[in-house]
Design an enzyme around this catalytic site. Sequence first.
Site, short mmCIF file in Angstrom:
data_model
loop_
_atom_site.label_atom_id
_atom_site.label_comp_id
_atom_site.label_asym_id
_atom_site.label_seq_id
_atom_site.Cartn_x
_atom_site.Cartn_y
_atom_site.Cartn_z
N CYS A 261 42.90 9.60 40.56
CA CYS A 261 43.45 8.27 40.30
C CYS A 261 44.26 7.72 41.48
CB CYS A 261 44.30 8.28 39.03
SG CYS A 261 45.54 9.60 38.98
N HIS B 148 50.38 3.66 39.10
CA HIS B 148 50.86 4.44 40.24
C HIS B 148 51.34 3.48 41.34
CE1 HIS B 148 49.47 7.88 38.26
NE2 HIS B 148 48.45 8.23 39.02
N GLU C 105 47.25 17.66 43.91
CA GLU C 105 47.10 16.22 44.11
C GLU C 105 47.03 15.84 45.59
OE1 GLU C 105 47.19 12.56 41.54
OE2 GLU C 105 46.82 14.68 41.26
N GLY D 264 41.12 11.64 24.06
CA GLY D 264 42.17 11.61 25.06
C GLY D 264 42.46 10.20 25.54
N MET D 265 43.43 10.07 26.44
CA MET D 265 43.83 8.74 26.89
C MET D 265 42.72 8.04 27.66
SD MET D 265 47.83 9.42 27.88
CE MET D 265 48.25 7.70 27.98
N ASN E 200 46.43 3.61 36.89
CA ASN E 200 45.82 4.93 37.07
C ASN E 200 44.74 5.26 36.05
OD1 ASN E 200 48.51 4.98 35.64
ND2 ASN E 200 47.75 6.98 35.00
#
Length: 359
Positions: free
Chosen positions: A158, A251, A211, A22-23, A336
């Site tokens: 994040c 962000h 969030e 994944g990232m 982030n």
Amino acid sequence: MPLKTRGKDVDKLKVAVLGATGMAGQWFASLLEDHPYFELVALGASKRSAGKKYKEAVRWVIPRPFPTKFSDYVVFDASDPDALPEKVDLVFSALPSEVAGEIELKYLKKGFNVVSNASPFRLEPDVPLMNPEINWDHLELLKKQERWGGKLVKNPNCTTAVLTLPLKPIMDEFGIKEITVTTLQAISGAGFAGLTAYSIVDNVIPYIAKEEYKVKVESKKMLGKLEGDSIRPADFVVEATTTRVPVLDGHTEVVYITTKRSVDVEQVKDVLKSFESEPQRLGLPTAPPKPVIVMEQEDRPQPRLDRMNGNGMAVTVGRIEITETNRVRMVMVGHNLLRGASGVSLLTAELMYKKGYIT
């Protein structure tokens, strides 16, 4: 924990990454390619990737060169601690939150220490929720964390990681009564496959599930005070509105802070500019020299221009104004996936290593 082991470089600890395709996992691999403290020896991912070489299993998308050092590593099934190809001293988890809790518990019960990006267990009273510059002393909770064989450390959401870094020096100097934040969050925060192009191009999505709750409760825990074997949450009020915008990484957060003591613009700037903490004093490899960077230009910070400040680990602040008595407005930008995910996990592990929580 498992038998103490050492990497090929005798001064390094062996580590594994879960969720390596994944990232966030890709950032871990990149950051660990030539790390002075840690040797990455194992890459774990889903069952469909297990058994493939890393170069075949991963679709490399982050803006850093692929770490060819790990090209031929055979990916193991991250859900099975017994599948680790060799013993490790520390496990980094970049697993999706929906599966992380169950899998990380398996590693903990096998005696592995885990530093995790994922949300499960963040609010448990004996689990440190770390943004190292603001609460490095919270690692003391590990001395009381005895329910598993291994030790668990979490990093925050994040958005919260970016927000709390500039809040810390302001809170210490002026006190904080209330925070109101509106976020403009990058699409990488939803993962590579998290949003379709049709849903985000030419659009702003004014809601991100769970969030706002995370920002409220995690900020209070992280900026709370260690008292004995528990954290007393900070007593300020947090109101958050979180949105998703068509930006790749970084962000942006518009923050209003009501302070307990009188404040002016120059005082705020001075406090932010002079802020440093234990990671800087220890010279940790991933620590930015200046955790908070203050910009004077009226049109900064901007995510495309400022997300990589401090190698992606600094938070950049601008447009600082006093809007009314004891009320400060500022705009901040942070990466982030670095300050908000893999980078802050790595910085936490470096701090644990230097402070003797892992040896």
